[in-house]
Design an enzyme around this catalytic site. Sequence first.
Site, PDB file in Angstrom:
ATOM      1  N   ASN A 279      17.038  54.447  24.972  1.00 13.17           N
ATOM      2  CA  ASN A 279      16.792  55.877  25.183  1.00 13.17           C
ATOM      3  C   ASN A 279      16.649  56.413  26.442  1.00 13.17           C
ATOM      4  O   ASN A 279      15.763  55.599  27.194  1.00 13.17           O
ATOM      5  CB  ASN A 279      15.730  56.197  24.120  1.00 13.17           C
TER       6      ASN A 279
ATOM      7  N   ILE B 198      23.612  62.148  31.743  1.00 18.01           N
ATOM      8  CA  ILE B 198      23.942  60.614  32.605  1.00 18.01           C
ATOM      9  C   ILE B 198      25.035  61.143  33.512  1.00 18.01           C
ATOM     10  O   ILE B 198      25.036  60.663  34.636  1.00 18.01           O
ATOM     11  CB  ILE B 198      24.263  59.544  31.494  1.00 18.01           C
TER      12      ILE B 198
ATOM     13  N   LEU C 282      15.041  58.884  28.854  1.00 14.65           N
ATOM     14  CA  LEU C 282      13.797  59.790  29.135  1.00 14.65           C
ATOM     15  C   LEU C 282      14.405  60.843  29.961  1.00 14.65           C
ATOM     16  O   LEU C 282      14.879  60.604  31.306  1.00 14.65           O
ATOM     17  CB  LEU C 282      12.411  59.238  29.768  1.00 14.65           C
TER      18      LEU C 282
ATOM     19  N   LYS D 272      22.102  51.425  19.976  1.00 12.72           N
ATOM     20  CA  LYS D 272      22.404  51.937  18.665  1.00 12.72           C
ATOM     21  C   LYS D 272      23.606  51.282  18.117  1.00 12.72           C
ATOM     22  O   LYS D 272      24.036  51.407  16.881  1.00 12.72           O
ATOM     23  CB  LYS D 272      22.257  53.266  18.551  1.00 12.72           C
TER      24      LYS D 272
END
Length: 525
Positions: free
Chosen positions: A346, A193, A348, A309
């Site tokens: 999530n 990221i 990818l 999360k």
Amino acid sequence: MIVALWDAQFSRDRHAAEGSLRTRTTVVHEAIGVACADSQIVKTQSAVIIGTPFTCQQVQQQLHLSAAAPQVIGWILTDARDAETCNQANVLGTVERLAAIVGKTSPDLALVSLPAAMQQRIVGIRTQLRRLGIAERFLATLQDQLAGVGPRTHLDIDLSALINRPARHFDEQSVQSVLAGRRVLITGAGGSIGSELSRIVATCQPSELIIVDRAENSLFEIDRQIAARHPGLPRRTCLHDVVDTEDTRRLLAEIEPHVIFHAAAHKHVPMMEDHPLAALRNNLYGTKSVADAADMVGVERFVMISTDKAVRPVSVMGATKRLAELYVQHMNRNSPTEYSIVRFGNVLGSAGSVLDTWSSQIAEGGPVTVTHPDMTRYFMTIEEAASLVIQSAALVDKADGSEVFLLDMGDPVRIVDLAERFVAMHGLQPVQGEDAAPVDEGSIRIVLTGVRPGEKMHEELASEGAPIRPSVHPEIFVWELAAPNPVFVRHMLNRLSSANWQDRPPALAQLIRTLSRGCEQPATV
């Protein structure tokens, strides 16, 4: 090797057909010569050509002009009708019999030449060749070269098709207004990221780009990319661990950034279950270190990257990210700096993502592993994640206080469905079940391994009943949270620093979970 040679000749300009044919001949000579010099295939003596009759003929003609070319055993065609009607004596069969043909002829090399429009077929053939242990080279057709379409060295997967929804886009104009002419600092810039953030920010005309990471090789690579693509952009690389509070303060005092994107974090759920102290140091105290320094030097905007999360967390990773969120919300209430948080699911294609695992498993012949048939996740691409983070910097509304920005990621996806689509995109047939019997060469088995420590069956982006409102961006929503009680924040930090946790990981993990769950309160509206 072939990519560098072909891109240099064909991507920059498009010659007339005759000139391009001469150039292509030279390139094939060089490509095959280099391929034969490669240590992996230095003993290559024979090859098969895979394609249509037309593309196979093109490659064959060029190979006849090269002294370094391998001996061609024959052609393998993609269409059964072509194989029946083609009058070439050296047609060995079709790709449906690829394993049998390779087993009988034992080629050292496969030369694949198909139009770029046959993407899925290309991926399937190349996947099978890798499973069969045959070295392969992809040769783009002359027509594709003239159209500016180069050869593929990697198996390209359409991630939007994989997650079954269109890609999300961000408002470049609003982002430019926030980043142009500003000094922008990115922590964790060497990660998946962080590096994508760096690439995007570099296009937004910052006065200076400062990339920070503690991993030397990753930092070197993203700096190399930025330098190559934006040679005139003032930039600085900082090999630095944000957990070091004093050094972080000195660094920010020297640079005085206007905008900070905080991407540095530990993210692997099962691993953090075994290393709660490392998760706490990096995810909470690393965030606190940068957030405190940002307040000290008067940073305008601070954006923290979080995760789904962190919602009602059960894992150590999610719980430490939730504690970090609480601290950032606390700072937003007590500092002139505008702090915000971005949550997404999530990612990818990021380093260590499930696609990396599945790609390796497919290359090794399988099986492809999935934890549970009913487990679901929200998914997004690296580009979407980075775009959301940058967009959120332009959406911060100081008056509203403790905001969490959420991307519209569509519906959760069953991981087993994602695995089946991923296998199919490699030209293989997914087969589910624990049966030990081998599958044919065009198939691969998907097996269930069980839920791992710290994993949920289903993730959420916000707690049930939490007030969520739209933002000015149609694909970004805002979750409004009550700011944490300052007394609780002080208590949280005191409890976590009150003991030596080095030899007590289970007790620390339990405390982290308890503290994170005790403050998941939606705002009163």
